[in-house]
Design an enzyme around this catalytic site. Sequence first.
Site, short mmCIF file in Angstrom:
data_model
loop_
_atom_site.label_atom_id
_atom_site.label_comp_id
_atom_site.label_asym_id
_atom_site.label_seq_id
_atom_site.Cartn_x
_atom_site.Cartn_y
_atom_site.Cartn_z
N VAL A 99 0.08 41.45 68.99
CA VAL A 99 0.25 40.06 69.41
C VAL A 99 1.59 39.95 70.14
O VAL A 99 2.60 40.50 69.69
CB VAL A 99 0.23 39.09 68.21
CG1 VAL A 99 0.37 37.65 68.68
CG2 VAL A 99 -1.05 39.27 67.40
N CYS A 100 1.59 39.25 71.26
CA CYS A 100 2.80 39.00 72.02
C CYS A 100 3.48 40.32 72.38
O CYS A 100 2.82 41.27 72.81
CB CYS A 100 3.71 38.05 71.23
SG CYS A 100 4.99 37.24 72.20
N THR A 101 4.78 40.44 72.17
CA THR A 101 5.50 41.65 72.56
C THR A 101 5.25 42.82 71.62
O THR A 101 5.81 43.90 71.82
CB THR A 101 7.01 41.38 72.65
OG1 THR A 101 7.47 40.79 71.43
CG2 THR A 101 7.32 40.45 73.82
N THR A 119 0.61 40.87 77.10
CA THR A 119 1.75 40.56 76.25
C THR A 119 2.22 39.16 76.63
O THR A 119 1.56 38.47 77.41
CB THR A 119 2.87 41.61 76.44
OG1 THR A 119 3.90 41.37 75.48
CG2 THR A 119 3.47 41.57 77.84
#
Length: 213
Positions: A99-101, A119
């Site tokens: 998730v995300c970075t 990302t």
Amino acid sequence: MKISCLLFDRMTTLDAIGPTTILARMPGAEISYVGLKKGEVRSVQSKLGMTVDYDLATAPGSDIIVVPGGPGVRDLLDNQKVLNWLRSEYRSAKWIVSVCTGSLLLGAAGLLQGRKATTHWTAFEELRKFGAKPVSERMVIDGRLAMGAGVSAGVDLALSLVALITDEETARAIQLKIEYDPQPPFSGGTPHKETAEIIDLVRTFQPPMAEAL
């Protein structure tokens, strides 16, 4: 269905809590929290404490690995214990979820070379450095890799995974159970939907904004 979520200091709370709240509701799901060492870690925004149950050396094998993002990711990009653990889990797990970075860690582990990936939109260039092909999509599922874009995308990604792993009815039941019916007060939320002024405002938050990812 055994699920392990990687925890580390200065992670983003929702990156971990969002998908695990959903995945843990699958029938027969068992969830563990793993990290570099047992004990408490603190998220970056609310300083929420979460407990690591197993260090990486004793972590149980899992069907699903969840890798959250946050500024703490940058402290792990050269950490061979974490990267080797991800490589090892990739060989045996059914799903590796970021998730995300968190996808930057997958990239650093060499799992995204030549692959389409996503990302947080402010980290696309960092992701590209690992040989990935960043795309502006809320989620990307490529083989056994499942990646969500910024923070809140982890909820949508987890529901989509539940549908793939079990069936749509189970996923919809979980969505109803948590009463997930997004009705945001504003129409933005991605660079494609927001004004140039708001995008510029976000960029002026850098590097402090990195503390919020």
